[in-house]
Design a protein around this motif. Structure first.
Motif, mmCIF file in Angstrom:
data_model
loop_
_atom_site.group_PDB
_atom_site.id
_atom_site.type_symbol
_atom_site.label_atom_id
_atom_site.label_comp_id
_atom_site.label_asym_id
_atom_site.label_seq_id
_atom_site.Cartn_x
_atom_site.Cartn_y
_atom_site.Cartn_z
ATOM 1 N N GLY A 84 36.956 -84.944 -22.908
ATOM 2 C CA GLY A 84 35.720 -84.592 -23.797
ATOM 3 C C GLY A 84 35.695 -83.382 -24.582
ATOM 4 O O GLY A 84 35.009 -83.038 -25.453
ATOM 5 N N ALA A 85 36.548 -82.374 -24.170
ATOM 6 C CA ALA A 85 36.725 -80.965 -24.618
ATOM 7 C C ALA A 85 36.773 -81.063 -26.067
ATOM 8 O O ALA A 85 36.279 -80.438 -26.957
ATOM 9 C CB ALA A 85 37.698 -80.049 -23.971
ATOM 10 N N ASP A 86 37.693 -81.894 -26.586
ATOM 11 C CA ASP A 86 38.010 -81.966 -28.030
ATOM 12 C C ASP A 86 36.796 -82.290 -28.825
ATOM 13 O O ASP A 86 36.648 -81.922 -29.852
ATOM 14 C CB ASP A 86 39.138 -82.895 -28.193
ATOM 15 N N ARG A 87 35.885 -83.247 -28.300
ATOM 16 C CA ARG A 87 35.000 -83.724 -28.926
ATOM 17 C C ARG A 87 33.791 -82.435 -29.195
ATOM 18 O O ARG A 87 33.078 -82.312 -30.037
ATOM 19 C CB ARG A 87 34.362 -84.939 -28.306
ATOM 20 N N ALA A 88 33.584 -81.857 -27.692
ATOM 21 C CA ALA A 88 32.631 -80.882 -27.710
ATOM 22 C C ALA A 88 33.128 -79.663 -28.880
ATOM 23 O O ALA A 88 32.360 -79.052 -29.437
ATOM 24 C CB ALA A 88 32.739 -80.119 -26.611
ATOM 25 N N PHE A 89 34.329 -79.452 -29.103
ATOM 26 C CA PHE A 89 35.008 -78.278 -29.790
ATOM 27 C C PHE A 89 34.833 -78.846 -31.165
ATOM 28 O O PHE A 89 34.297 -77.969 -32.095
ATOM 29 C CB PHE A 89 36.528 -78.548 -29.729
ATOM 30 N N GLU A 90 34.889 -80.163 -31.555
ATOM 31 C CA GLU A 90 34.466 -80.576 -32.879
ATOM 32 C C GLU A 90 32.922 -80.435 -33.088
ATOM 33 O O GLU A 90 32.595 -79.938 -34.259
ATOM 34 C CB GLU A 90 34.660 -82.121 -33.060
ATOM 35 N N GLY A 132 49.421 -70.976 -28.789
ATOM 36 C CA GLY A 132 49.450 -71.498 -27.512
ATOM 37 C C GLY A 132 48.676 -72.477 -26.959
ATOM 38 O O GLY A 132 48.746 -73.372 -26.071
ATOM 39 N N ARG A 133 47.523 -72.436 -27.703
ATOM 40 C CA ARG A 133 46.369 -73.557 -27.533
ATOM 41 C C ARG A 133 46.577 -74.446 -28.402
ATOM 42 O O ARG A 133 45.835 -74.628 -29.458
ATOM 43 C CB ARG A 133 44.874 -72.600 -27.775
ATOM 44 N N SER A 134 47.655 -75.355 -28.005
ATOM 45 C CA SER A 134 48.043 -76.256 -29.273
ATOM 46 C C SER A 134 47.148 -77.339 -29.405
ATOM 47 O O SER A 134 46.923 -77.496 -30.829
ATOM 48 C CB SER A 134 49.480 -76.931 -28.731
ATOM 49 N N GLU A 135 46.479 -77.674 -28.667
ATOM 50 C CA GLU A 135 45.473 -78.811 -29.077
ATOM 51 C C GLU A 135 44.404 -78.360 -29.970
ATOM 52 O O GLU A 135 43.881 -78.882 -30.981
ATOM 53 C CB GLU A 135 44.451 -79.415 -27.965
ATOM 54 N N ALA A 136 43.836 -77.096 -29.936
ATOM 55 C CA ALA A 136 42.930 -76.387 -30.543
ATOM 56 C C ALA A 136 43.391 -75.994 -31.868
ATOM 57 O O ALA A 136 42.588 -76.191 -33.166
ATOM 58 C CB ALA A 136 42.494 -75.169 -29.920
ATOM 59 N N TYR A 137 44.648 -75.768 -32.064
ATOM 60 C CA TYR A 137 45.138 -75.255 -33.123
ATOM 61 C C TYR A 137 45.254 -76.497 -34.168
ATOM 62 O O TYR A 137 44.963 -76.447 -35.289
ATOM 63 C CB TYR A 137 46.567 -74.604 -32.999
#
Ligand SMILES: CC(C)(COP(=O)(O)OP(=O)(O)OC[C@H]1O[C@@H](n2cnc3c(N)ncnc32)[C@H](O)[C@@H]1OP(=O)(O)O)[C@@H](O)C(=O)NCCC(=O)NCCS
Length: 321
Positions: free
Chosen positions: A248-254, A279-284
């Motif tokens: 769920g980190a990706d959803r919280a990031f959004e 290097g933080r590939s998903e965040a990028y």
């Protein structure tokens, strides 16, 4: 005709902590140095809407150094203490003194500060295309790794629901600082950016947004807003943001990015800016999907040559400028 060795006598360089009397000249040198290196028409006006020198000195006067040659200010450097991680910059030298070992004179004592603070790893952001910059920092044990992209997008108004750090009472603020510390520690042991939250509050540079999920902090963002901060005109700059790792980190990031946009809109700012290491590939990738575009990029150099928190699965925004 003079030979290089005749024209370059050894300078008598002394390095000391920056004082408030140095701030104006240190800021002038900062602008002229970057403006000259980048090649803008009026170097003295480089990034005149942004502030680094005064704000960083106020945040931690003991972490700012100046170099003098014959009693005249020749350059400066700022170190940042983020707990177990440290970085330095902006490092600037008066162009007439370039290649006279002034940067190296400042970097030795900067490394001493890192040792005194007990940082485990350290880093910096620099021009990836410059052999001089990469070579200079390698001398001090820093090695180039992934690029860091400084990205931006236009702001679309969104409804805000996060807690504002500045609106909280003192007790809640203490609790929030502990929660932020706990969150960053779960990403990288001992990592602590609460000095940035305090600086934003005490100098009125912007706002820190807190995204709570029940009792625990899911994410937070430290934002600078507008002129005379690191953001500049019409911009909200995410100086640092982090999300609790896990599903769920990706959803919280959004959601956190929604909150940052809402803050920008609320302040009447049309542009949202943030740096992310590749290097933080998903965040990028998520930034790209959201419509952020890269304005410029540099390389992150690390000491030692290991990723620290610049690795996949980490949802952090920062750029070490
Ligand atoms: C970058 C900057 C701070 C360097 O300051 P400086 O005082 O000129 O640097 P120094 O003289 O101490 O060190 C220069 C070193 O660069 C390295 N270097 C220069 N050219 C190089 C090359 N082609 N390949 C490898 N290394 C090189 C060398 O190690 C050299 O030191 P040496 O002469 O002892 O070998 C200065 O040029 C500046 O203010 N630039 C504009 C602002 C800026 O870019 N700041 C840094 C942002 S990260």
């Amino acid at each position: 005709m003079s030979t290089p060795s005749q024209s370059k006598e050894v300078l008598d360089i002394s390095v000391r902590p920056m004082s408030d009397a140095d701030l104006m000249e240190a800021r002038r040198i900062f602008r002229v140095a970057f403006g000259t290196f980048i090649g803008v028409p009026n170097p003295e006006d480089f990034r005149a809407d942004r502030e680094y020198v005064f704000t960083r000195w106020h945040a931690d006067p003991g972490a700012a150094l100046v170099a003098e040659v014959n009693g005249k200010l020749a350059g400066s450097n700022f170190a940042t203490n983020w707990g177990s991680f440290g970085f330095f910059g902006p490092l600037t030298v008066r162009p007439e003194f370039w290649d006279r070992h002034i940067a190296q004179g400042l970097l030795g004592p900067t490394m001493d500060l890192f040792a005194k603070w007990g940082v485990r790893e350290a880093g910096l952001f620099t021009f990836a295309h410059s052999p001089k910059h990469i070579g200079l920092y390698q001398k001090f044990g820093f090695w180039p790794r992934f690029l860091t992209a400084v990205m931006s997008k236009r702001v679309n108004v969104r409804k805000a629901s996060s807690v504002r750090y500045s609106a909280q009472g003192e007790e809640d603020r203490d609790g929030a600082l502990s929660a932020c510390r706990k969150l960053t520690d779960s990403i990288y042991e001992g990592f602590d950016v609460t000095s940035e939250i305090r600086a934003v509050k005490s100098q009125s540079l912007g706002e820190t947004l807190l995204l709570w999920g029940g009792e625990s902090l899911e994410a937070f963002a430290v934002c600078h807003c507008g002129e005379a901060t690191e953001a500049g005109r019409d911009t909200c700059f995410i100086k640092f943001a982090a999300v609790q790792p896990g599903p769920g980190a990706d959803r919280a990031f959004e959601r956190l990015l929604d909150e940052c946009e809402a803050l920008a809109a609320e302040r009447g700012l049309g542009r949202l800016e943030a740096g992310v290491n590749l290097g933080r590939s998903e965040a990028y990738r998520q930034m790209l999907q959201r419509g952020f575009r890269t304005d410029f990029q540099g390389v992150a150099m690390h000491r030692p040559d290991s990723p620290a928190y610049n690795r996949p699965g980490v949802f952090v925004l920062d750029d070490w400028r």
